[in-house]
Design a protein around this motif. Structure first.
Motif, PDB file in Angstrom:
ATOM      1  N   PRO A  27       2.824  -3.921 -12.175  1.00 48.80           N
ATOM      2  CA  PRO A  27       2.491  -2.496 -11.555  1.00 48.80           C
ATOM      3  C   PRO A  27       1.275  -2.670 -11.106  1.00 48.80           C
ATOM      4  O   PRO A  27       0.971  -1.735 -10.228  1.00 48.80           O
ATOM      5  N   ASP A  28       0.458  -3.473 -10.823  1.00 47.41           N
ATOM      6  CA  ASP A  28      -0.952  -3.797 -10.205  1.00 47.41           C
ATOM      7  C   ASP A  28      -0.706  -3.902  -8.844  1.00 47.41           C
ATOM      8  O   ASP A  28      -1.779  -3.831  -8.176  1.00 47.41           O
ATOM      9  N   THR A  29       0.505  -4.060  -8.265  1.00 53.22           N
ATOM     10  CA  THR A  29       0.639  -4.492  -6.853  1.00 53.22           C
ATOM     11  C   THR A  29       1.352  -3.308  -6.115  1.00 53.22           C
ATOM     12  O   THR A  29       1.208  -3.413  -4.908  1.00 53.22           O
ATOM     13  N   THR A  30       1.769  -2.239  -6.600  1.00 57.70           N
ATOM     14  CA  THR A  30       2.580  -1.190  -5.981  1.00 57.70           C
ATOM     15  C   THR A  30       1.484  -0.616  -5.210  1.00 57.70           C
ATOM     16  O   THR A  30       0.517   0.083  -5.943  1.00 57.70           O
ATOM     17  N   ASP A  31       1.874  -0.060  -3.761  1.00 63.14           N
ATOM     18  CA  ASP A  31       0.844   0.690  -3.031  1.00 63.14           C
ATOM     19  C   ASP A  31       1.345   2.126  -3.189  1.00 63.14           C
ATOM     20  O   ASP A  31       2.228   2.552  -2.799  1.00 63.14           O
ATOM     21  N   TYR A  60      -4.026   4.270  -6.372  1.00 67.75           N
ATOM     22  CA  TYR A  60      -2.600   4.162  -6.729  1.00 67.75           C
ATOM     23  C   TYR A  60      -2.178   5.268  -7.334  1.00 67.75           C
ATOM     24  O   TYR A  60      -2.878   5.724  -8.142  1.00 67.75           O
ATOM     25  N   GLY A  61      -0.878   5.960  -6.857  1.00 66.19           N
ATOM     26  CA  GLY A  61      -0.405   6.863  -7.404  1.00 66.19           C
ATOM     27  C   GLY A  61      -0.858   8.258  -7.376  1.00 66.19           C
ATOM     28  O   GLY A  61      -0.365   9.295  -7.923  1.00 66.19           O
ATOM     29  N   GLY A 195      -9.293   2.740 -20.728  1.00 68.87           N
ATOM     30  CA  GLY A 195      -8.880   2.952 -22.087  1.00 68.87           C
ATOM     31  C   GLY A 195      -8.467   4.304 -22.681  1.00 68.87           C
ATOM     32  O   GLY A 195      -8.289   4.423 -23.868  1.00 68.87           O
ATOM     33  N   ASN A 196      -8.947   5.128 -22.047  1.00 74.09           N
ATOM     34  CA  ASN A 196      -8.738   6.607 -22.353  1.00 74.09           C
ATOM     35  C   ASN A 196      -7.357   6.928 -21.667  1.00 74.09           C
ATOM     36  O   ASN A 196      -7.274   7.339 -20.295  1.00 74.09           O
ATOM     37  N   LEU A 201      -3.278   6.763 -15.689  1.00 73.04           N
ATOM     38  CA  LEU A 201      -1.652   7.091 -15.457  1.00 73.04           C
ATOM     39  C   LEU A 201      -0.975   6.394 -16.818  1.00 73.04           C
ATOM     40  O   LEU A 201      -1.495   5.718 -17.568  1.00 73.04           O
ATOM     41  N   GLU A 202       0.229   6.387 -16.702  1.00 70.80           N
ATOM     42  CA  GLU A 202       1.001   5.877 -17.793  1.00 70.80           C
ATOM     43  C   GLU A 202       1.027   4.639 -17.949  1.00 70.80           C
ATOM     44  O   GLU A 202       1.221   3.979 -18.932  1.00 70.80           O
TER      45      GLU A 202
END
Length: 228
Positions: A27-31, A60-61, A195-196, A201-202
């Motif tokens: 998920p870390d590379t989706t713009d 992101y998101g 961590g919260n 996001l999900e």
């Protein structure tokens, strides 16, 4: 409105130029901010603060105006400070990718350079020496192009997936580089957010709009002193 249009223009310009260099892995590379938008180019007036980072900087998101660089621009405007914020965040960016695209980014005068890279290196288990070397190279190039540029380094931490030794040594990279280079350090960019579940996001990695407001405050605590 002119400042927002200006902010959007620069972000999209950097994104369009750079997106071809970034690997596409979830998920870390989706713009989350790659949709084209109709904006008007305006000349930058006053001083420039450039946020050079990954999906955390890119927001992101979220909508672009919800990401912390835009919130910093709002803070500056409310205080009557004549700075233009440029969001040069690219989702999925590693320190290696950032090093490769930096030369083009510096084709303009930058007064404050906020370096926010390394999280994707840590999540992928990239050798620590490589991450450190790339961050140092970025700092060196910024100074070479303009010795007067103030540099702010955003500290980062990662989950213990790669083992306690890797995690601990990764965390040390940022304060050590800041001390060695005499630059300002944001101790941990995601302090109070990581961590919260309510502030992320999900995917558990990227902050919500509320999370970005806390990130803005973390950045502003250090940035305000640099601007003074």
């Amino acid at each position: 409105m002119q400042d927002l249009l200006k902010f959007r223009y620069f972000f999209l310009l950097f994104c369009l130029i750079s997106c071809g260099d970034a690997p596409k892995k979830a998920p870390d590379t989706t713009d989350g901010n790659s949709s084209p938008e109709n904006t008007i180019a305006t000349e930058t007036t006053g001083k420039v603060i450039l946020f050079f980072g990954d999906s955390l900087t890119a927001g992101y998101g979220l909508e672009l105006e919800e990401a912390f660089p835009a919130l910093i621009q709002n803070r500056l405007d409310s205080l009557g400070l004549n700075y233009t914020v440029i969001n040069s965040g690219l989702s999925g960016e590693t320190t290696s990718g950032g090093r490769n695209r930096l030369d083009w980014v510096l084709n303009q005068k930058v007064d404050v350079f906020v370096l926010e890279l390394g999280a994707n290196d840590g999540l992928r288990g990239i050798p620590l020496a490589e991450t450190r070397s790339n961050l140092q190279a970025i700092i060196d190039l910024v100074r070479k192009r303009n010795p007067d540029t103030e540099i702010v380094l955003a500290g980062m931490q990662i989950p213990p997936n790669m083992g306690p030794e890797y995690t601990t040594e990764f965390r040390k990279i940022f304060p050590e580089l800041a001390e060695e280079n005499g630059i300002a350090l944001i101790p941990f960019l995601l302090e109070g957010v990581a961590g919260n579940p309510e502030l992320n996001l999900e995917d558990g990695i990227h902050p919500t709009p509320e999370g970005h407001q806390i990130v803005r405050d973390n950045v502003w605590t250090v940035l305000e002193k640099v601007l003074q």
